[in-house]
Design a protein around this motif. Structure first.
Motif, PDB file in Angstrom:
ATOM      1  N   SER A  14      69.697  41.398 101.921  1.00 50.54           N
ATOM      2  CA  SER A  14      69.757  40.314 100.824  1.00 50.54           C
ATOM      3  C   SER A  14      70.897  40.199  99.927  1.00 50.54           C
ATOM      4  N   ASN A  15      71.168  39.116  99.686  1.00 55.34           N
ATOM      5  CA  ASN A  15      72.459  39.153  98.650  1.00 55.34           C
ATOM      6  C   ASN A  15      72.148  37.996  97.742  1.00 55.34           C
ATOM      7  N   VAL A  16      72.414  38.258  96.456  1.00 55.13           N
ATOM      8  CA  VAL A  16      72.138  37.033  95.604  1.00 55.13           C
ATOM      9  C   VAL A  16      73.724  36.411  94.995  1.00 55.13           C
ATOM     10  N   TYR A  17      73.627  35.069  95.248  1.00 54.08           N
ATOM     11  CA  TYR A  17      74.938  34.506  94.661  1.00 54.08           C
ATOM     12  C   TYR A  17      74.560  33.245  94.294  1.00 54.08           C
ATOM     13  N   SER A  18      75.642  32.589  93.522  1.00 56.67           N
ATOM     14  CA  SER A  18      75.571  31.279  93.125  1.00 56.67           C
ATOM     15  C   SER A  18      75.810  29.961  93.710  1.00 56.67           C
ATOM     16  N   GLU A  19      74.916  29.061  93.566  1.00 54.65           N
ATOM     17  CA  GLU A  19      75.424  27.885  94.382  1.00 54.65           C
ATOM     18  C   GLU A  19      75.022  26.545  93.456  1.00 54.65           C
ATOM     19  N   ASP A  20      76.145  25.823  92.974  1.00 50.78           N
ATOM     20  CA  ASP A  20      76.045  25.088  92.064  1.00 50.78           C
ATOM     21  C   ASP A  20      75.415  25.261  90.845  1.00 50.78           C
ATOM     22  N   LYS A  64      57.832  42.841  92.086  1.00 48.38           N
ATOM     23  CA  LYS A  64      58.701  43.365  93.141  1.00 48.38           C
ATOM     24  C   LYS A  64      59.883  42.357  93.672  1.00 48.38           C
ATOM     25  N   PHE A  65      59.566  41.123  93.490  1.00 45.17           N
ATOM     26  CA  PHE A  65      60.664  40.151  93.771  1.00 45.17           C
ATOM     27  C   PHE A  65      61.682  40.105  92.836  1.00 45.17           C
ATOM     28  N   PHE A  66      61.389  40.176  91.418  1.00 49.41           N
ATOM     29  CA  PHE A  66      62.329  40.243  90.403  1.00 49.41           C
ATOM     30  C   PHE A  66      63.187  41.598  90.597  1.00 49.41           C
ATOM     31  N   GLU A  67      62.465  42.498  90.969  1.00 46.69           N
ATOM     32  CA  GLU A  67      63.118  43.736  91.193  1.00 46.69           C
ATOM     33  C   GLU A  67      64.336  43.797  92.180  1.00 46.69           C
ATOM     34  N   LEU A  68      63.852  42.982  93.303  1.00 40.08           N
ATOM     35  CA  LEU A  68      64.639  42.638  94.486  1.00 40.08           C
ATOM     36  C   LEU A  68      65.954  41.944  93.824  1.00 40.08           C
ATOM     37  N   LYS A  69      65.686  40.813  93.030  1.00 39.89           N
ATOM     38  CA  LYS A  69      66.610  40.046  92.530  1.00 39.89           C
ATOM     39  C   LYS A  69      67.712  40.737  91.687  1.00 39.89           C
ATOM     40  N   GLU A  70      67.334  41.659  91.008  1.00 34.68           N
ATOM     41  CA  GLU A  70      68.118  42.095  89.911  1.00 34.68           C
ATOM     42  C   GLU A  70      68.836  43.167  90.599  1.00 34.68           C
ATOM     43  N   LYS A  71      68.477  43.830  91.787  1.00 40.06           N
ATOM     44  CA  LYS A  71      69.475  44.767  92.459  1.00 40.06           C
ATOM     45  C   LYS A  71      70.622  43.759  92.996  1.00 40.06           C
ATOM     46  N   GLU A  72      70.633  42.552  93.257  1.00 38.56           N
ATOM     47  CA  GLU A  72      71.573  41.568  94.033  1.00 38.56           C
ATOM     48  C   GLU A  72      71.839  42.002  95.594  1.00 38.56           C
ATOM     49  N   TYR A  73      71.678  43.275  95.625  1.00 38.09           N
ATOM     50  CA  TYR A  73      72.016  43.529  96.922  1.00 38.09           C
ATOM     51  C   TYR A  73      70.909  44.639  97.720  1.00 38.09           C
ATOM     52  N   VAL A  74      70.178  44.372  98.638  1.00 39.28           N
ATOM     53  CA  VAL A  74      69.070  45.221  98.828  1.00 39.28           C
ATOM     54  C   VAL A  74      69.483  45.340 100.654  1.00 39.28           C
ATOM     55  N   ARG A  75      69.045  46.501 101.162  1.00 38.45           N
ATOM     56  CA  ARG A  75      69.257  46.708 102.692  1.00 38.45           C
ATOM     57  C   ARG A  75      67.896  47.617 103.025  1.00 38.45           C
TER      58      ARG A  75
END
Length: 568
Positions: free
Chosen positions: A140-146, A109-120
């Motif tokens: 939730s938003n997925v973004y890069s940091e370092d 479920k978490f990886f599914e959440l991650k793949e969507k990049e944006y979940v509300r």
């Protein structure tokens, strides 16, 4: 504009510009050192500024490692909102926190959440550590940091907003309900108004009909009474006029009885007088009574008794049962010009089911319920071609229901009608049936001493005339006190006819006092009261029999003969 007023993107742009400037100055070592220090200071300021925003935000913020699902950071607002300590979050995988089981129940479920990049999630129910239920908006938003993906989750408490929405929903429902109730009430008021107008119209029609029904026989009584004064009138004409007066008087008495009965029904004053009743004999008497009328109309009148005489003795109100059947038979004969009228009963389990069947004009099915309503029959146009108050069926229905039964009709226009009603059956088998002895009168009261207590001159004169050919000795009293005094001073008095409504002392009190003096002296009470329970009261006072006005000569003489022949 200071750094606090700038967005992250603006800061990045400035940093890039700064980097360009730094590259251009790299050739100069001293300048490079200075610019580098400035860049480090700017980065430090940016991190401090972000941290301040993170720490002071009024929404919960949760930072996750996008690869492992490990919780990297939480802000104070989320800790306070959910009631967990920061240590309970840090370095734990999100699916380990039961709080978020509906968001990321497992790694898949978490990886599914991650793949969507944006979940509300607009409305997510959560439970705090102290058991409180709250509603949150989850983004939730997925973004890069370092060069490493992270997931930032913003969690906003919308409990108060949801409560306000629920209150608004409830308020809207209540408003809708009130509007519906207002509409219903308006409809009910309209129906009540229409019902009142209909009732008023029917009562007006009823009163007009009553006026016609009363004035018609009164016209016959007064008109032919006037004609009887003619000294030249032949004997045949006299007898014809007398018969018309008698018929008109009986018609008017029937109307008055109907009005009295419907008034008793309206005021709830109907009382039952349960007694042993032989229904076979009752039907036989009704057949004998109505047979002349049926013959006069050319109608064949018959009756059927299913039970033996022994089993036909039941406990019921004989008077009301007689009136119910009389009303139905009378109606059947009224609306049947040729053919047959048949009446009788069947035993149906624990119920006696009576019927009156005719081959008359019939009744339309749509009127089957209306004909039992008070004041309704005046609306049936065909009924206006026939005499009568139109209250018989309403009275019969009330009496049947008082006896614990129900009444209904089967009929079609032009195909006759069958009226049926049921009452409880309770047999009293005595093994024999009392026979009715018919007595012919004329001189049977020879020298019998009779006291007549009556304050109305016409009624007293009528009783006197009834006794004229009976050779009885009559005593007269105009009030209860006179009657009592006559009994005291005339021990030869053998029977008393006592009117119940008299001045000075009423009949009830006079009966009590006379019975104290002469307990064995027979007293027949008579009354024209319509609403009081005179018969019961008179029995309690001590009378031996009771007769209602208008008094019928044959019945009165029969009662007197019974008590004289069988003294107490």
């Amino acid at each position: 504009m200071n750094y606090q007023d700038k967005s992250k993107e603006e800061l990045i742009i400035e940093l890039r510009e700064f980097q360009q400037k730094l590259n251009s100055l790299m050739e100069l070592y001293d300048t490079y050192i200075i610019e580098r220090k400035l860049a480090e200071e700017a980065l430090t300021v940016s991190e401090i500024r972000y941290r301040r925003l993170f720490e002071s935000a009024k929404d919960g913020i949760l930072i996750l490692d996008a690869e492992t699902g490990m919780i990297k950071d939480v802000n104070p607002f989320l800790v306070e909102m959910l009631g967990y300590s920061k240590e309970q979050f840090i370095e734990k995988e999100i699916w380990e926190i039961g709080l978020f089981k509906d968001i990321a129940a497992n790694k898949d479920k978490f990886f599914e959440l991650k793949e969507k990049e944006y979940v509300r999630y607009e409305d997510l129910p959560l439970e705090t550590t102290d058991g409180r239920k709250i509603n949150v908006e989850f983004v939730s938003n997925v973004y890069s940091e370092d060069h490493h993906d992270v997931i930032q989750c913003n969690i906003r408490d919308i409990t108060l907003r949801k409560q306000a929405e629920q209150i608004q929903i409830i308020a809207n429902k209540e408003l809708a309900f009130q509007n519906e109730e207002k509409e219903k009430r308006a409809i009910e008021l309209l129906k009540a108004k229409e019902h009142a107008e209909e009732s008023d119209r029917l009562k007006t029609a009823f009163l007009q009909n009553m006026s016609h029904e009363i004035r018609t026989p009164m016209n016959g009584i007064l008109g032919f009474s006037e004609l009887l004064k003619n000294p030249l009138l032949s004997d045949a004409k006299q007898q014809e006029f007398i018969r018309i007066i008698e018929k008109s008087g009986q018609r008017m008495l029937n109307i008055i009885n109907d009005i009295v009965n419907i008034s008793k029904i309206e005021t709830g004053q109907i009382e039952l007088a349960i007694q042993e009743t032989n229904i076979n004999q009752l039907l036989k008497h009704l057949h004998t009574f109505f047979k002349p009328e049926a013959i006069g109309k050319g109608v064949c009148l018959s009756y059927n008794t299913e039970l033996s005489d022994e089993l036909s003795i039941i406990e019921t109100d004989d008077t009301k049962l007689t009136q119910i059947l009389s009303n139905l038979i009378k109606n059947a004969l009224k609306f049947t010009n040729s053919g047959t009228v048949d009446f009788g009963y069947h035993l149906n389990g624990k119920l006696l089911e009576f019927y009156v069947q005719d081959t008359g004009i019939g009744i339309a099915p749509k009127m089957h319920n209306n004909i039992f309503e008070r004041f309704r029959q005046v609306e049936i146009s065909i009924a206006r071609n026939y005499e009568g108050a139109g209250l018989g069926l309403a009275i019969s229905k009330a009496f049947v229901e008082k006896l614990g039964g129900k009444i209904w009709v089967k009929s079609e226009l032009g195909k006759g009608a069958t009226f049926l009603f049921s009452i409880p059956y309770s047999s009293i088998n005595f093994g024999q049936v009392e026979t009715v002895i018919e007595t012919n009168f004329g001189g049977n009261l020879n020298l019998v001493n009779i006291l007549i207590a009556e304050d109305d001159y016409i009624c007293m004169n009528l009783l006197k005339e009834m006794m004229e050919n009976e050779n009885a000795n009559l005593f007269f009293a105009t009030n209860g006190q006179e009657a009592l005094d006559l009994v005291k001073t005339n021990p030869e008095i053998q029977i008393v006819l006592m009117d119940l409504k008299m001045p000075v002392m009423d009949g009830f009190e006079a009966i009590k006092l006379i019975k104290r003096i002469k307990p064995g002296l027979p007293i027949i009470a008579q009354s024209a009261y319509a609403f009081s329970n005179d018969q019961k009261k008179a029995k309690i006072a001590g009378c031996d029999d009771f007769i209602s006005k208008p008094v019928k000569r044959e019945l009165l003489l029969s009662m007197i003969n019974k008590h004289i022949s069988n003294p107490c």
